[in-house]
Design a protein around this motif. Structure first.
Motif, PDB file in Angstrom:
ATOM      1  N   LEU A 253      50.150  46.456  43.232  1.00 37.01           N
ATOM      2  CA  LEU A 253      49.879  47.089  41.949  1.00 37.01           C
ATOM      3  C   LEU A 253      50.352  46.172  40.827  1.00 37.01           C
ATOM      4  O   LEU A 253      51.420  45.560  40.918  1.00 37.01           O
ATOM      5  CB  LEU A 253      50.592  48.442  41.862  1.00 37.01           C
ATOM      6  N   TRP A 254      49.553  46.126  39.761  1.00 36.48           N
ATOM      7  CA  TRP A 254      49.837  45.203  38.663  1.00 36.48           C
ATOM      8  C   TRP A 254      50.381  45.951  37.448  1.00 36.48           C
ATOM      9  O   TRP A 254      49.855  46.990  37.055  1.00 36.48           O
ATOM     10  CB  TRP A 254      48.567  44.454  38.258  1.00 36.48           C
ATOM     11  N   SER A 255      51.425  45.392  36.873  1.00 32.87           N
ATOM     12  CA  SER A 255      51.993  45.916  35.636  1.00 32.87           C
ATOM     13  C   SER A 255      51.794  44.878  34.541  1.00 32.87           C
ATOM     14  O   SER A 255      51.959  43.671  34.784  1.00 32.87           O
ATOM     15  CB  SER A 255      53.486  46.214  35.820  1.00 32.87           C
ATOM     16  N   ALA A 256      51.441  45.331  33.342  1.00 37.97           N
ATOM     17  CA  ALA A 256      51.143  44.419  32.231  1.00 37.97           C
ATOM     18  C   ALA A 256      52.376  44.207  31.361  1.00 37.97           C
ATOM     19  O   ALA A 256      53.139  45.140  31.105  1.00 37.97           O
ATOM     20  CB  ALA A 256      50.004  44.980  31.384  1.00 37.97           C
ATOM     21  N   ARG A 257      52.543  42.970  30.919  1.00 35.07           N
ATOM     22  CA  ARG A 257      53.611  42.695  29.965  1.00 35.07           C
ATOM     23  C   ARG A 257      53.189  41.543  29.059  1.00 35.07           C
ATOM     24  O   ARG A 257      52.312  40.737  29.408  1.00 35.07           O
ATOM     25  CB  ARG A 257      54.920  42.370  30.675  1.00 35.07           C
ATOM     26  N   ARG A 302      40.026  50.668  27.823  1.00 33.56           N
ATOM     27  CA  ARG A 302      39.513  50.860  29.187  1.00 33.56           C
ATOM     28  C   ARG A 302      38.960  49.561  29.753  1.00 33.56           C
ATOM     29  O   ARG A 302      39.206  49.219  30.915  1.00 33.56           O
ATOM     30  CB  ARG A 302      38.425  51.933  29.192  1.00 33.56           C
ATOM     31  N   LEU A 303      38.189  48.822  28.944  1.00 29.74           N
ATOM     32  CA  LEU A 303      37.636  47.568  29.432  1.00 29.74           C
ATOM     33  C   LEU A 303      38.745  46.548  29.681  1.00 29.74           C
ATOM     34  O   LEU A 303      38.718  45.823  30.677  1.00 29.74           O
ATOM     35  CB  LEU A 303      36.615  47.020  28.425  1.00 29.74           C
ATOM     36  N   ARG A 304      39.732  46.510  28.782  1.00 30.52           N
ATOM     37  CA  ARG A 304      40.877  45.625  28.997  1.00 30.52           C
ATOM     38  C   ARG A 304      41.593  45.978  30.296  1.00 30.52           C
ATOM     39  O   ARG A 304      41.997  45.093  31.067  1.00 30.52           O
ATOM     40  CB  ARG A 304      41.859  45.735  27.819  1.00 30.52           C
ATOM     41  N   GLN A 305      41.750  47.253  30.563  1.00 27.20           N
ATOM     42  CA  GLN A 305      42.433  47.722  31.760  1.00 27.20           C
ATOM     43  C   GLN A 305      41.695  47.275  33.016  1.00 27.20           C
ATOM     44  O   GLN A 305      42.303  46.772  33.976  1.00 27.20           O
ATOM     45  CB  GLN A 305      42.528  49.246  31.700  1.00 27.20           C
ATOM     46  N   GLU A 306      40.389  47.459  33.030  1.00 27.82           N
ATOM     47  CA  GLU A 306      39.601  47.105  34.208  1.00 27.82           C
ATOM     48  C   GLU A 306      39.619  45.604  34.464  1.00 27.82           C
ATOM     49  O   GLU A 306      39.796  45.151  35.602  1.00 27.82           O
ATOM     50  CB  GLU A 306      38.177  47.635  34.063  1.00 27.82           C
ATOM     51  N   TYR A 307      39.442  44.822  33.390  1.00 27.35           N
ATOM     52  CA  TYR A 307      39.446  43.374  33.592  1.00 27.35           C
ATOM     53  C   TYR A 307      40.832  42.884  33.994  1.00 27.35           C
ATOM     54  O   TYR A 307      40.967  41.981  34.831  1.00 27.35           O
ATOM     55  CB  TYR A 307      38.983  42.649  32.328  1.00 27.35           C
ATOM     56  N   PHE A 308      41.863  43.479  33.418  1.00 25.91           N
ATOM     57  CA  PHE A 308      43.241  43.086  33.725  1.00 25.91           C
ATOM     58  C   PHE A 308      43.513  43.119  35.225  1.00 25.91           C
ATOM     59  O   PHE A 308      43.966  42.137  35.820  1.00 25.91           O
ATOM     60  CB  PHE A 308      44.201  44.017  32.973  1.00 25.91           C
ATOM     61  N   PHE A 309      43.228  44.247  35.862  1.00 20.67           N
ATOM     62  CA  PHE A 309      43.599  44.346  37.273  1.00 20.67           C
ATOM     63  C   PHE A 309      42.643  43.553  38.159  1.00 20.67           C
ATOM     64  O   PHE A 309      43.041  43.013  39.203  1.00 20.67           O
ATOM     65  CB  PHE A 309      43.714  45.819  37.687  1.00 20.67           C
ATOM     66  N   VAL A 310      41.391  43.437  37.742  1.00 23.10           N
ATOM     67  CA  VAL A 310      40.438  42.650  38.526  1.00 23.10           C
ATOM     68  C   VAL A 310      40.792  41.172  38.478  1.00 23.10           C
ATOM     69  O   VAL A 310      40.821  40.486  39.510  1.00 23.10           O
ATOM     70  CB  VAL A 310      39.011  42.895  37.990  1.00 23.10           C
ATOM     71  N   SER A 311      41.088  40.660  37.289  1.00 20.65           N
ATOM     72  CA  SER A 311      41.403  39.240  37.162  1.00 20.65           C
ATOM     73  C   SER A 311      42.674  38.893  37.925  1.00 20.65           C
ATOM     74  O   SER A 311      42.729  37.884  38.649  1.00 20.65           O
ATOM     75  CB  SER A 311      41.561  38.875  35.684  1.00 20.65           C
ATOM     76  N   ALA A 312      43.701  39.722  37.795  1.00 20.66           N
ATOM     77  CA  ALA A 312      44.943  39.458  38.526  1.00 20.66           C
ATOM     78  C   ALA A 312      44.693  39.465  40.031  1.00 20.66           C
ATOM     79  O   ALA A 312      45.201  38.596  40.762  1.00 20.66           O
ATOM     80  CB  ALA A 312      45.987  40.504  38.148  1.00 20.66           C
ATOM     81  N   SER A 313      43.919  40.428  40.506  1.00 15.82           N
ATOM     82  CA  SER A 313      43.667  40.558  41.946  1.00 15.82           C
ATOM     83  C   SER A 313      42.880  39.371  42.474  1.00 15.82           C
ATOM     84  O   SER A 313      43.201  38.817  43.545  1.00 15.82           O
ATOM     85  CB  SER A 313      42.914  41.862  42.221  1.00 15.82           C
ATOM     86  N   LEU A 314      41.856  38.937  41.744  1.00 21.54           N
ATOM     87  CA  LEU A 314      41.050  37.810  42.218  1.00 21.54           C
ATOM     88  C   LEU A 314      41.838  36.505  42.160  1.00 21.54           C
ATOM     89  O   LEU A 314      41.737  35.675  43.078  1.00 21.54           O
ATOM     90  CB  LEU A 314      39.767  37.701  41.393  1.00 21.54           C
ATOM     91  N   GLN A 315      42.614  36.311  41.103  1.00 23.24           N
ATOM     92  CA  GLN A 315      43.451  35.112  41.061  1.00 23.24           C
ATOM     93  C   GLN A 315      44.408  35.099  42.249  1.00 23.24           C
ATOM     94  O   GLN A 315      44.642  34.049  42.872  1.00 23.24           O
ATOM     95  CB  GLN A 315      44.236  35.067  39.754  1.00 23.24           C
TER      96      GLN A 315
END
Length: 839
Positions: A253-257, A302-315
């Motif tokens: 799970l990803w947390s933003a900071r 919402r769009l920021r949220q979706e891209y955030f977790f997708v980008s972190a996961s793919l990286q």
């Protein structure tokens, strides 16, 4: 055939507190007892004399967690050694429920921990109740994801779940005066003993800025994204324990900071609030699930949220792949990425960006890698739920991804144009850009085109997908759409939620049931056994008494455990038709008052579920349920023949109390609109009979349990489509149903709102003149089906026979079967019991 113990009366039947609970051994109890005490002192910082139940819960959880870690490390070592292909499951929701009981059950340590805690003067059940539900989801999507990742671990599939570590989840639902109010979920306030923070696993996530064209030394043209904003994604891992603890997978799970959490110059100049602006903006991404998109700012979040977790996961997964295998071009051979619904579909463009811009793979090869790696599960036919984003927002927030989507679309449309020259309607239909509603990006189309498999989640849903939302795309790419009917994990929804029933089933079916859900079919032989019926009814009554206690404690309403418990618990939405149930409740109330001497059987109507914070119609339905309850429950003429209750803040733990106590399961969505459902499976597994439409997995449940053991009503999906073509005015349906007309007049006239005619005018107006969900059209059929329920309830032998057959025929609906099908047909990875062999 089961034989009843003649020395046991109906009140003294022995029911174990836990299944797969091998007896505690003395040489195991002492080490666990000492570990718990050590955790209490060294990790929690308390001594036994002053520790609260929550402190003891933390200590017990940490002690249990220790017993997971070695298996987890060993699983990772075996995966690396065997060069195993991994599955990556991307989902915005994971409704895990409480984990202490789940972990102990899967490890077979429930009784050992119970004994160790008992020696310390603590009760395991009390400690389990002290655990907050992890606020990582809302409804069926999150509960399904939790079931599937547990089954992946149980079947030994190397997998990662990827999602967001929400600080506050969706919201905590509080009802005041019948009105839903939303408050933050504070599930992390006291820490989460099940997570491992990974401060070394951090990825930069970019937004905004511009894209510049440049040339490499070899003369190739490349795009360079120069973002305007960067935030960090920090990883937290939660172990997912498979059955008998044989395999453990991580849920990451990803947390933003913020990169710079404090602007020290602004702080020192006296702008103490402004100094934290970047931190607040960054952390908003992982604050709540589904921020309201009623405003432009909410839509952007919402769009920021979706891209955030997708980008972190793919990286993360790309880095792991390159570190292990060296060459990104082998990604499809070693990784399969499943998109759980449309939310993570930006992953298609993000992987293309990583491949083309960062790994310098040619466009055509990058596209082949992407399609071979991704697969996409669609969960809805409702157009509003198939996400689209305004192009101006997309271009501003993700400019490079917009370029990539345009290029994918150009290649795609050129191929369609060559195959179907002159067909402009087809081009408009299959384009990733919707030109008819202010130019928007169709994320469902992006996920479809970027995946090698697209699956529905029930037989009907998959066929309707082929005909409706993805009809033209299906015709262009025949064979890409497949069906994978949802399933549920028996470990939580039978073994843990209903240990009494599980004990009876183990007697009937053998201990093999604990390992193989299909063994439950042997219980069908007892469908006509009166002695088994009696024992089954005793188990159900005990569960109903427990739920009645919950209702009394939370609502101060007393209900009769011997009444028929009629249960409708799920997300509040117009298509799920809680309104239809409430209107029928009013009609039943009127009938009881009009015929007080009729031989009515007591019935308790139980509702639970959350309405989205900005969904005014759904919130009005909740208020109507409370207003009806206030009238019905306080009318002495009804004589407790009918009770209506709405249990607030529905979550996994509440579901575990409700589902084993249900006699009747309400699955009454408008036909063709519910993709599958999993609540219907959980209720049927626990022996509740279903009243429902031929929608979603209800169809497959009927096929398995038989027409005589389910109550089907209402229009079929093709009839619903025809009604929509004819128009949504329902005045003709209402005129043909004097009962419905009378009920709607009472609601509109203020009979349930203290004379306030305005409170439900809008809701009644929708039913009359814009009945998109066909409440009026199905009302009479639903009312008659409920009277068929009454007749069946009058005949206990018939009812319990149907209950046994519902339970006995649920083996196919195990999530283990679902995951084996994904493993074989979509991911091509080996699983226990699967035909696929290791690479």
């Amino acid at each position: 055939m089961l034989k009843r113990d003649a020395d046991r009366g109906p009140q003294s039947i022995a029911l174990p507190k836990a299944l797969f609970a091998r007896p505690a051994k003395e040489d195991e109890i002492a080490p666990i007892r000492e570990t718990i005490l050590a955790k209490l002192a060294l990790s929690v910082g308390k001594n036994p004399a002053t520790a609260s139940p929550r402190d003891w819960y933390m200590a017990a959880s940490l002690a249990a967690r220790d017993r997971i870690v070695h298996s987890w490390i060993e699983a990772n070592r075996a995966i690396r050694k065997g060069n195993s292909k991994r599955v990556y499951y991307l989902s915005l929701e994971f409704l895990l429920g409480r984990l202490l009981g789940d972990v102990l059950h899967n490890l077979g340590l429930t009784e050992t921990f119970r004994a160790a805690l008992g020696d310390l003067g603590m009760d395991l059940d009390e400690l389990k109740a002290a655990e907050p539900d992890a606020a990582l989801g809302n409804g069926g999507l999150g509960r399904l994801a939790a079931c599937l990742v547990e089954s992946m671990a149980t079947l030994g599939i190397p997998a990662y779940g990827y999602g967001i570590r929400y600080d506050h989840g969706l919201f905590r639902q509080v009802i005041k005066g019948g009105v839903q109010q939303e408050y933050p979920e504070t599930w992390l306030s006291f820490g989460n003993p099940w997570e491992f923070e990974r401060p070394e696993v951090i990825y930069d996530i970019h937004f905004g800025g511009s894209v510049q064209a440049a040339s490499t030394a070899g003369g190739a043209r490349v795009a360079i994204w120069q973002p305007a904003e960067t935030i960090e994604a920090v990883a937290y891992d939660v172990p997912v324990v498979g059955w008998r603890g044989e395999h453990v997978n991580p849920l990451r799970l990803w947390s933003a900071r913020a990169v710079d959490p404090l602007r020290l110059d602004a702080f020192n100049s006296g702008d103490h609030v402004g100094a934290l602006t970047e931190q607040v903006r960054a952390e908003a991404i992982s604050k709540v699930l589904y921020p309201s998109d009623a405003t432009a700012a909410g839509q952007e979040l919402r769009l920021r949220q979706e891209y955030f977790f997708v980008s972190a996961s793919l990286q993360d997964l790309v880095r792991r792949h390159i570190r292990t295998y060296g060459d990104i071009r082998s990604l499809p051979d070693k990784a399969s990425i499943q998109l759980n619904d449309t939310h993570p579909s930006i992953a298609v463009a993000e992987l293309m960006r990583i491949l083309v811009d960062l790994e310098h793979v040619g466009w055509d090869q990058a596209w082949d890698i992407t399609r071979a790696t991704f697969s996409y599960t669609n969960h809805t036919l409702l157009p509003e739920a198939l996400e689209t984003w305004p192009i101006p927002l997309f271009e501003r927030l993700l400019p490079r991804h917009m370029q990539i989507i345009y290029l994918i679309n150009a290649h795609h449309l050129e191929a369609v144009r060559q195959a179907h020259p002159g067909d402009e309607r087809l081009l408009a239909s299959v384009s990733m850009i919707d030109e008819n509603h202010g130019r928007r990006v169709r994320m469902g189309h992006l996920a479809f085109l970027g995946s090698h498999r697209v699956n529905g989640v029930s037989a009907l849903h998959t066929e309707l997908m082929k005909e409706t939302v993805f009809g033209d795309l299906h015709r262009l790419f025949p064979g890409r759409v497949v069906n994978k009917t949802n399933g549920i994990t028996f470990r939580r929804w039978l073994h843990q939620a209903n240990p009494g029933l599980t004990a009876l089933l183990c007697e009937a079916c053998g201990e093999e049931l604990m390992d193989e859900p299909a063994a439950i079919a042997r219980a069908a032989a007892l469908a006509g056994d009166n002695a088994f019926h009696e024992r089954l009814s005793e188990v159900r009554l005990a569960n109903k008494v427990a739920l009645a206690r919950v209702i009394r404690e939370r609502l101060d309403i007393r209900v009769n455990p011997h009444a028929l418990f009629d249960v409708h618990v799920k997300r509040i939405h117009e298509y799920k038709r809680q309104l239809l149930n409430i209107l029928e409740t009013i009609a039943l109330y009127d009938a009881i008052r009009a015929q007080p001497t009729r031989n009515w059987f007591p019935r308790v109507k139980i509702f639970a579920g959350k309405a989205a914070a900005s969904y005014s119609e759904a919130k009005t339905i909740i208020r109507l349920a409370h207003d009806v309850a206030a009238i019905v429950n306080n009318d002495p003429s009804v004589r407790d023949l009918l009770k209506v209750v709405f249990l607030p803040n529905y979550n996994v733990s509440l579901a575990e109390a409700i589902i084993p106590a249900a006699d009747l399961s309400e699955q009454i969505s408008t036909a063709g609109m519910e993709a599958s459902g999993t609540g219907n499976m959980k209720f049927a597994l626990n022996g509740a009979l279903t009243i429902g439409t031929l929608d979603g997995a209800n169809i497959e449940i009927r096929e398995h349990v038989g027409d005589d053991n389910i109550f089907i009503f209402g229009l079929r999906a093709n009839e619903v489509a025809e009604r929509h073509r004819r128009g949504l005015d329902a005045m003709g349906d209402i005129a043909a149903s004097p009962m419905l007309a009378e009920v709607l007049d009472a609601v509109a006239g203020g009979a349930f709102s203290g004379g306030d005619r305005d409170r439900y005018a809008h809701l009644v107006g929708i039913v009359k003149h814009h009945d998109r969900f066909l409440v009026a059209a199905d009302f009479d059929s639903y009312y008659l089906a409920q009277r068929m329920v009454d007749e069946a309830w009058r005949n206990p032998r018939r009812w319990w026979r149907s209950s046994v057959l519902n339970t006995a025929n649920m083996g196919w609906f195990s999530s283990d079967r679902t995951i084996r099908e994904y493993a074989e047909d979509v991911w091509h990875v080996p699983a226990r019991g699967s035909r696929v062999q290791p690479n």
